[in-house]
Every structure is written in structure tokens, then in C-alpha cells.
Design a protein around this motif. Sequence first.
Motif, PDB file in Angstrom:
ATOM      1  N   ALA A 318      40.837  36.429  38.591  1.00  0.00           N
ATOM      2  CA  ALA A 318      41.385  36.665  39.936  1.00  0.00           C
ATOM      3  C   ALA A 318      40.577  35.900  40.979  1.00  0.00           C
ATOM      4  O   ALA A 318      41.125  35.389  41.963  1.00  0.00           O
ATOM      5  CB  ALA A 318      41.384  38.156  40.250  1.00  0.00           C
ATOM      6  N   ARG A 319      39.278  35.809  40.754  1.00  0.00           N
ATOM      7  CA  ARG A 319      38.430  35.072  41.687  1.00  0.00           C
ATOM      8  C   ARG A 319      38.787  33.581  41.644  1.00  0.00           C
ATOM      9  O   ARG A 319      38.955  32.947  42.689  1.00  0.00           O
ATOM     10  CB  ARG A 319      36.971  35.297  41.285  1.00  0.00           C
ATOM     11  CG  ARG A 319      35.968  34.711  42.220  1.00  0.00           C
ATOM     12  CD  ARG A 319      34.559  35.241  41.876  1.00  0.00           C
ATOM     13  NE  ARG A 319      33.588  34.633  42.752  1.00  0.00           N
ATOM     14  CZ  ARG A 319      32.990  33.463  42.515  1.00  0.00           C
ATOM     15  NH1 ARG A 319      33.295  32.794  41.409  1.00  0.00           N
ATOM     16  NH2 ARG A 319      32.130  32.965  43.371  1.00  0.00           N
ATOM     17  N   GLY A 322      42.317  33.263  43.224  1.00  0.00           N
ATOM     18  CA  GLY A 322      42.275  33.447  44.681  1.00  0.00           C
ATOM     19  C   GLY A 322      41.711  32.213  45.376  1.00  0.00           C
ATOM     20  O   GLY A 322      42.231  31.766  46.404  1.00  0.00           O
ATOM     21  N   SER A 323      40.649  31.644  44.800  1.00  0.00           N
ATOM     22  CA  SER A 323      40.059  30.427  45.390  1.00  0.00           C
ATOM     23  C   SER A 323      41.034  29.267  45.332  1.00  0.00           C
ATOM     24  O   SER A 323      41.169  28.504  46.290  1.00  0.00           O
ATOM     25  CB  SER A 323      38.785  30.028  44.634  1.00  0.00           C
ATOM     26  OG  SER A 323      37.757  30.941  44.916  1.00  0.00           O
ATOM     27  N   ALA A 324      41.709  29.137  44.194  1.00  0.00           N
ATOM     28  CA  ALA A 324      42.636  28.011  44.036  1.00  0.00           C
ATOM     29  C   ALA A 324      43.851  28.185  44.954  1.00  0.00           C
ATOM     30  O   ALA A 324      44.353  27.203  45.514  1.00  0.00           O
ATOM     31  CB  ALA A 324      43.068  27.888  42.578  1.00  0.00           C
ATOM     32  N   LEU A 352      46.825  40.853  41.030  1.00  0.00           N
ATOM     33  CA  LEU A 352      47.215  40.661  42.427  1.00  0.00           C
ATOM     34  C   LEU A 352      46.196  41.188  43.455  1.00  0.00           C
ATOM     35  O   LEU A 352      45.817  40.440  44.367  1.00  0.00           O
ATOM     36  CB  LEU A 352      48.615  41.248  42.666  1.00  0.00           C
ATOM     37  CG  LEU A 352      49.404  40.664  43.825  1.00  0.00           C
ATOM     38  CD1 LEU A 352      49.562  39.159  43.723  1.00  0.00           C
ATOM     39  CD2 LEU A 352      50.779  41.326  43.915  1.00  0.00           C
ATOM     40  N   PRO A 353      45.725  42.431  43.347  1.00  0.00           N
ATOM     41  CA  PRO A 353      44.836  42.921  44.422  1.00  0.00           C
ATOM     42  C   PRO A 353      43.527  42.121  44.542  1.00  0.00           C
ATOM     43  O   PRO A 353      43.128  41.743  45.647  1.00  0.00           O
ATOM     44  CB  PRO A 353      44.548  44.372  44.002  1.00  0.00           C
ATOM     45  CG  PRO A 353      45.615  44.735  43.022  1.00  0.00           C
ATOM     46  CD  PRO A 353      46.026  43.467  42.342  1.00  0.00           C
ATOM     47  N   LEU A 354      42.900  41.811  43.408  1.00  0.00           N
ATOM     48  CA  LEU A 354      41.646  41.058  43.467  1.00  0.00           C
ATOM     49  C   LEU A 354      41.885  39.622  43.926  1.00  0.00           C
ATOM     50  O   LEU A 354      41.071  39.045  44.657  1.00  0.00           O
ATOM     51  CB  LEU A 354      40.977  41.031  42.087  1.00  0.00           C
ATOM     52  CG  LEU A 354      40.349  42.348  41.620  1.00  0.00           C
ATOM     53  CD1 LEU A 354      39.957  42.249  40.144  1.00  0.00           C
ATOM     54  CD2 LEU A 354      39.122  42.675  42.470  1.00  0.00           C
ATOM     55  N   THR A 355      43.009  39.050  43.478  1.00  0.00           N
ATOM     56  CA  THR A 355      43.355  37.690  43.900  1.00  0.00           C
ATOM     57  C   THR A 355      43.562  37.646  45.410  1.00  0.00           C
ATOM     58  O   THR A 355      43.083  36.745  46.103  1.00  0.00           O
ATOM     59  CB  THR A 355      44.631  37.224  43.178  1.00  0.00           C
ATOM     60  OG1 THR A 355      44.395  37.243  41.772  1.00  0.00           O
ATOM     61  CG2 THR A 355      45.027  35.822  43.596  1.00  0.00           C
ATOM     62  N   ARG A 356      44.274  38.642  45.915  1.00  0.00           N
ATOM     63  CA  ARG A 356      44.544  38.723  47.348  1.00  0.00           C
ATOM     64  C   ARG A 356      43.247  38.814  48.152  1.00  0.00           C
ATOM     65  O   ARG A 356      43.080  38.145  49.176  1.00  0.00           O
ATOM     66  CB  ARG A 356      45.420  39.956  47.604  1.00  0.00           C
ATOM     67  CG  ARG A 356      45.674  40.271  49.057  1.00  0.00           C
ATOM     68  CD  ARG A 356      46.812  39.439  49.570  1.00  0.00           C
ATOM     69  NE  ARG A 356      46.600  38.969  50.924  1.00  0.00           N
ATOM     70  CZ  ARG A 356      47.551  38.439  51.688  1.00  0.00           C
ATOM     71  NH1 ARG A 356      48.776  38.318  51.225  1.00  0.00           N
ATOM     72  NH2 ARG A 356      47.300  38.007  52.873  1.00  0.00           N
ATOM     73  N   ALA A 357      42.329  39.649  47.663  1.00  0.00           N
ATOM     74  CA  ALA A 357      41.066  39.831  48.393  1.00  0.00           C
ATOM     75  C   ALA A 357      40.299  38.512  48.445  1.00  0.00           C
ATOM     76  O   ALA A 357      39.778  38.111  49.499  1.00  0.00           O
ATOM     77  CB  ALA A 357      40.228  40.922  47.729  1.00  0.00           C
ATOM     78  N   ARG A 358      40.241  37.812  47.317  1.00  0.00           N
ATOM     79  CA  ARG A 358      39.521  36.540  47.278  1.00  0.00           C
ATOM     80  C   ARG A 358      40.206  35.495  48.168  1.00  0.00           C
ATOM     81  O   ARG A 358      39.546  34.743  48.887  1.00  0.00           O
ATOM     82  CB  ARG A 358      39.454  36.042  45.827  1.00  0.00           C
ATOM     83  CG  ARG A 358      38.817  34.709  45.638  1.00  0.00           C
ATOM     84  CD  ARG A 358      37.314  34.752  45.819  1.00  0.00           C
ATOM     85  NE  ARG A 358      36.714  33.451  45.563  1.00  0.00           N
ATOM     86  CZ  ARG A 358      35.427  33.170  45.690  1.00  0.00           C
ATOM     87  NH1 ARG A 358      34.578  34.103  46.095  1.00  0.00           N
ATOM     88  NH2 ARG A 358      34.965  31.979  45.412  1.00  0.00           N
TER      89      ARG A 358
END
Lengths: 410, 410
Positions: A318-319, A322-324, A352-358
Amino acid sequence: MAVERRTSRDIRSESRLDVMHALLSAEEATRNDLARATGLSPATVATVVGDLLSEGIVTESRLSAGRVGRPTTSLRINADRGRVVGIDVAETYVRAIVFDAALREVAGVETPRDEHESSPEYVVEGIGRTFEAALDRAGVGAEDVLGVGVALPGIVQRASGVVVVVPHWSWHSVELDSLRDRIGVPLVLDNPLKAIATAELWFGTGRESDSMVTVNLGTGVGAGIVLEGRILRGATNAAGEWGHSLLAIDGRRCRCGRQGCVEAYVGAPGIQQTLREVAPEHPLCDLEMQQEFIQALAAASAADTPDPAVEETLAITARYLGSALADLVAVVNPERVTLTGWTTWALGDRLLPLTRARLDEEAPGESAAGLRLEISTVRSNSVATGVAMIALERFLGDVGLVTTRVPIAL
Amino acid sequence: MAVERRTSRDIRSESRLDVMHALLSAEEATRNDLARATGLSPATVATVVGDLLSEGIVTESRLSAGRVGRPTTSLRINADRGRVVGIDVAETYVRAIVFDAALREVAGVETPRDEHESSPEYVVEGIGRTFEAALDRAGVGAEDVLGVGVALPGIVQRASGVVVVVPHWSWHSVELDSLRDRIGVPLVLDNPLKAIATAELWFGTGRESDSMVTVNLGTGVGAGIVLEGRILRGATNAAGEWGHSLLAIDGRRCRCGRQGCVEAYVGAPGIQQTLREVAPEHPLCDLEMQQEFIQALAAASAADTPDPAVEETLAITARYLGSALADLVAVVNPERVTLTGWTTWALGDRLLPLTRARLDEEAPGESAAGLRLEISTVRSNSVATGVAMIALERFLGDVGLVTTRVPIAL
């Protein structure tokens, strides 16, 4: 000047596509309904409907008349106008889906591919065989087919002839005239990213946003970019190759031959490598089939007893994701990002939630604050669906109704 | 639907901009010349010229008549229609340039800024003072000014009010109503990347390509993206923030607060950091002023005796830049990438060959094969020039001639 400006013909074309899209959503609608749904004037809707009726794309039926005024008529897409076929050539299978002209699935056939065999002859034969089997199952002949779209897992472009570049097939410039001869009906070739973005335009949220990006997560990863209701193709039809943009210079080796690509981190094999880095002895490291691995990861993550290595792998993925995605937001700054593909179906809700946060942390300024990040509502095989829509657009172009520029028509 | 479609009004607007652009290039032209230069029909050119004449944007003079037929008339932009002012608020200076309506520079003033002072009051006062000094030098009063454009080094967006986010100024959401009061004439705010892309549209190659990206290299770095003759602004006017896309996850700390951004490697302070990594004791590591450092690097690289640390720094920088440009090509796949900004003026000729080689290696498939990578032909201060053009577009919009959507008009 080289720049292709939009013309009033393009605007009529967009109005026709808007009306068709509204009709597909509603299944049946009056002209007034269509004006409300599209925001077009009643006069424009009347003209557009006339054009579509005269080409047999739309049919009209009389509704019960009200007590006063003229009887109302209702419109629907003429499903029997013909068939369109979408063919998704993936790493491990070829899938052909036959649609009626109202874009309802009539029949589908999937045949396995040997993922180690990639000669053009083998690929063409596989496509031809799957196409014929799908027509058989649908009970239609080639003469009923308005168009066929084929999505190939590479960059499809037109130089002197049609050229398909598939790095992991070692196709560097393969011409596919033999495919045209084998299929024998009007044919378009495109890239899976353009196909999924087209599916999102016809069936998803693509026509509701000024800008959206559909991100496909599977073996490969990539993006279909839609701006102002049109797919961004770029100079060589390669726009959206976000999967091969850098996440880490000098990073992981990617199967495209370069290093550090996004795909090497969030493609299914990349996720497996992350698990290997987290827990080299983990039993899921040995699963050889990618979809099986992703499904097993999803099952482990849904189990009652948490598996710390699985949880860490998902958090790291997810990190990376999210960065990409933040890079995509930095460059294109879309209103929506929609996730699709089989990794998304298996793991999207977890990621989704962790991706969104990142993503919120990493996107420049406030550029992600209003961004809608969501899982696509277009299910089924969106590559086959989307490339069939491109074939339909080509047909509509051939009869003069739309000006969509289909780059590679054979 | 939310999507803003182009209308026939937009098409007329684009024709007017095409004609103005052709007139600016030619300085003086007949209607026939304009039809040839723009590819528009003679009838459209006649209509467009009529519109521009009636608003006093264009003036007409009679040429010597030929022996037969009607006398020809020639057209030019009416330089005396009024003045537009572009103001570039940079880290270390505020520069205001006054242009006549034919976009010729009339006068310019640059005042220094204390780069450690960034209160809104200080910034507004600096802009106001520089604006007034520039009007003085040009000998014009505020009543002659059709519009003023101000470029602020951050993301300019409109939420409830106008919001400017400048991370390194710790501006997270500053409203600038006081600026409108101080300037007192129609005012637009925008981001330097949108300004340089606009300069490229009006004076460079932007109107000749379906897609181009202007890349600015200075203290900060970023991209202005032009698609089909229009600037890609994105959902929050933040498109093009390529300088804050990732080159290396968990890489160098960027002044935006995140890690691994492109800017941390190819912005001027990033290049200085590369030299420090290559040769920590090198005398150029101690130069505190960024432009002085970049000039010294260029001088060392042009010297008769090669300086190995300088050569290595340039090679590494070209590698970073080529990789980062390849990401832009992967996502947007433009026809052209044009380099601009003071690092480009100093080092562009040296960096270009190595950057090009790296870009060709790193771009997906053949997507960079036909790409034109070149140094911009728009010199002078392209931020001030571009933002003045945005102010002129806003004026043309106010009088109903163009539909350019200027996002932030105060």
C-alpha cells in the motif's frame, strides 16, 4: 500546423456518444429523459437521435399516450444492429467476448495460452481460434460482426505499418497483417490500458469527470488516462505507461529490462517479492501461479488469526502503491483514480485505506484533498469489454457518426 | 454531468487565438496569409478578424493596390490597445514586465526579495512596489492596464476563496484579497509552470504540437503540460508538479518535506548536493547563491582543463534528469519536451546529449523514439511573460473573445 483542433464535427460526435451512453445507462428513455441526463438541449437531442435512428443504432417504440398532447415515444439501443467482439490477449489466456450492439454480453470463450510461447504465429492462431469459438457459442456468423477489437499486452503504435512492442515477449516491432487476414472482419488493435479506460468511459464514471485515471493492477500494472471525456493516447499511443515509471532509481529489476519501475513493486510478482523480503520462508512464497498467490494472500489477510508477514506485505504494498499514485496525481492531477484488475478484486478493499493515507501524504500540496480514489464498478473482463467498445467506436466512425480517433485499425 | 465539454464557442475561441498567434509571429499579415498560416478557411479568418477588429485588438491598414482587383489590406495586433503586466514572484526577487498589447516588452523592473521573509504582507508589499515601479518606468498609468498576472511559487487553487499553497514559505492556505486591493486592476494569479507553458503556447512551439511538455529547471523544477493547444490544469490546478514526483522512494529529503522528489536531484540545490557527494571538498560546494553555483559549474565545464568532479556531477545529473523525463514520457507520451529556466540556459547544452541518451534507454517501448527534446526558444523571463499572457487571455475572455478558463481571477 500539426495540432489537431476539435471541430464542430467533434462536438456533434461527442453529443452522439453522450446520448448513446445515457441510453445504455437507462436502457430505455424518451428524448426528454435524454436531454435531462446529458445536459444537451432538446433540439440537439432530437438531431442526434435522428442521426442514430437513421443508422439503425437506436430504435423507437410508441409509449401509451398521455391524455393530452402527442404520444410519447421511447428509445433504446438497437441490440440487433450487429455484434462486436472484444479479445483480451493476456499472459496465460486469450478471452473473446461477443456483445450485442447494446453492449450486453452474448457469449464468451477463454482458451489457455502457453505463457512461454510468444511467436507471432502462435499468438495469431490463438486469437483466431478463440474468436471462432466465441462466434460459435454465440451462434452468429462473421457477417453479423460489426467489428473486432484485440488488446495485446504491449504498446501498439503505428509507424510505417502497425507495430506492436511487447518487451516480455521479445516483440520489438512485430507486424500483424496475418491477424487481419485470419479474422477477416474490421479489426482494431489496442493496448489493455486504453481498453480499460474505454470501458470506464462507457460503463463507469469516465464520462462524469473532467479527468480520471483508471489504474489496472494485475501481473502488469498501468493507467488509462481520460481527460474531458477522451482517452489520452499520446504521441505514440503509449500514454499511461505509469507501470514503467520510476518508483526507485536503481531499484528492483523489472521484467521490461529496466530497474525500479512501479510494476516491479505493485505488480503481482512484485508483491510476491515483497513477501519474500519480509519472510523468505513463508509458504506463500512458493506459489507459482500469480493469481493463486494473490488469492492466497487475500485469504490469509481475511483469516481470524492475523499473519504478521502477510499484514506487513500488504502495508508495504500500500505504501508503494500510494507513492506511485501520488506521482500520477502530481503530473495529471485528476478528479478520480479508479482501481481495477484482478489484484484489485482480491486485495483492493484491504489496500485502499493504507494506500489512501500514503497518497494524501505524498501528493504535492492539496492536490489529493478532493481526489476520489475508488474501486471500479466495471467488473467482468474490462479489457475485453473495453476493446470491444473501441471496435464499436470504430464502426460508428466508419458510418460517420463519431470522430473518435482509433489509432490502429487494420 | 460534471464534465465540461467543448462547445462551438470554444472552437471560435481557439480560432481567434490561432489568428492572434499567427499575427504575432508575422507582425503583419493579410487575411490570406492568416488563412495559410492557421489552416482555417478564408471565411472563418474573415469572421475572426472582424471580431478582433471590432474589439480594437487588431488594426487594419491599406496596402498598395495591385493593378487589378480590390486593394489588399494588412492587419497587425493593435499594440496601443493597452498594457498587460506579468509579475514573477521568485525566491530571491520580484520581477514585473510591462508589455504592450502586441506582447512586446515595454519596461521591466526587478526588486530583490529577502528569501527568508515570506509573510503575506511582505509578499504583497513587494509585488505592489515592483508593479508601481514598472508602470513608472513604462510611463503608463494603471488606467492603461488591461490586466496583471502574478505567478507565485506554489500551487494556486480556488477552494472557497483563492488559496495559495507554498510549502517552503509555510503558506498552507493563504488568501490574497489584500493583493487585489493593492493592485487595483483586473488580476490573475497562477503557478509559474502554467505561466511558462503559456509562454510556450504564445511564443514557442506549443501551438504546433498536439502535446508538449515544458520543463523548468531552476531552484525548483516542474512541468507545464500542453495538450491539444491547451494547458492541462488538473482538478486543482496542480497538474505538472513533476518536480515532486518520485525519483527514489526514501531518497533525498526535498524542501517540500517529502523524500526522493525529482527536484531534490535536478533542482539547483540538488545538483550542488550531487557535487558534494562526488567531491565533498570541491570549492564549488561552498557557493551559497544557487545561480552563482550553476554559472560556476558551467564555467568549469567549459574550461580547457576538464574538472573530473564537475564532469561526473553533470553526468549524474543528466542521468537523473533523463530518468525523470522518461517518467513524464511514460505517463503523458508527448511529442515534444522543451527545457527552460536558468539552469537550462547555463547547462542545457552540456546536459542535453547525456539526458537524451538516458531518456531513450528509460522510456517504455519506443515511446521516446520520435520525441523532440530541445531547449526552449522562449528566452527572457518566461514566467513573467507567460503570466502576462494569462492576464491578456483573461481580458480577451472578459470582452467575450476567448473562452480560456483562467482559474484564479481576483
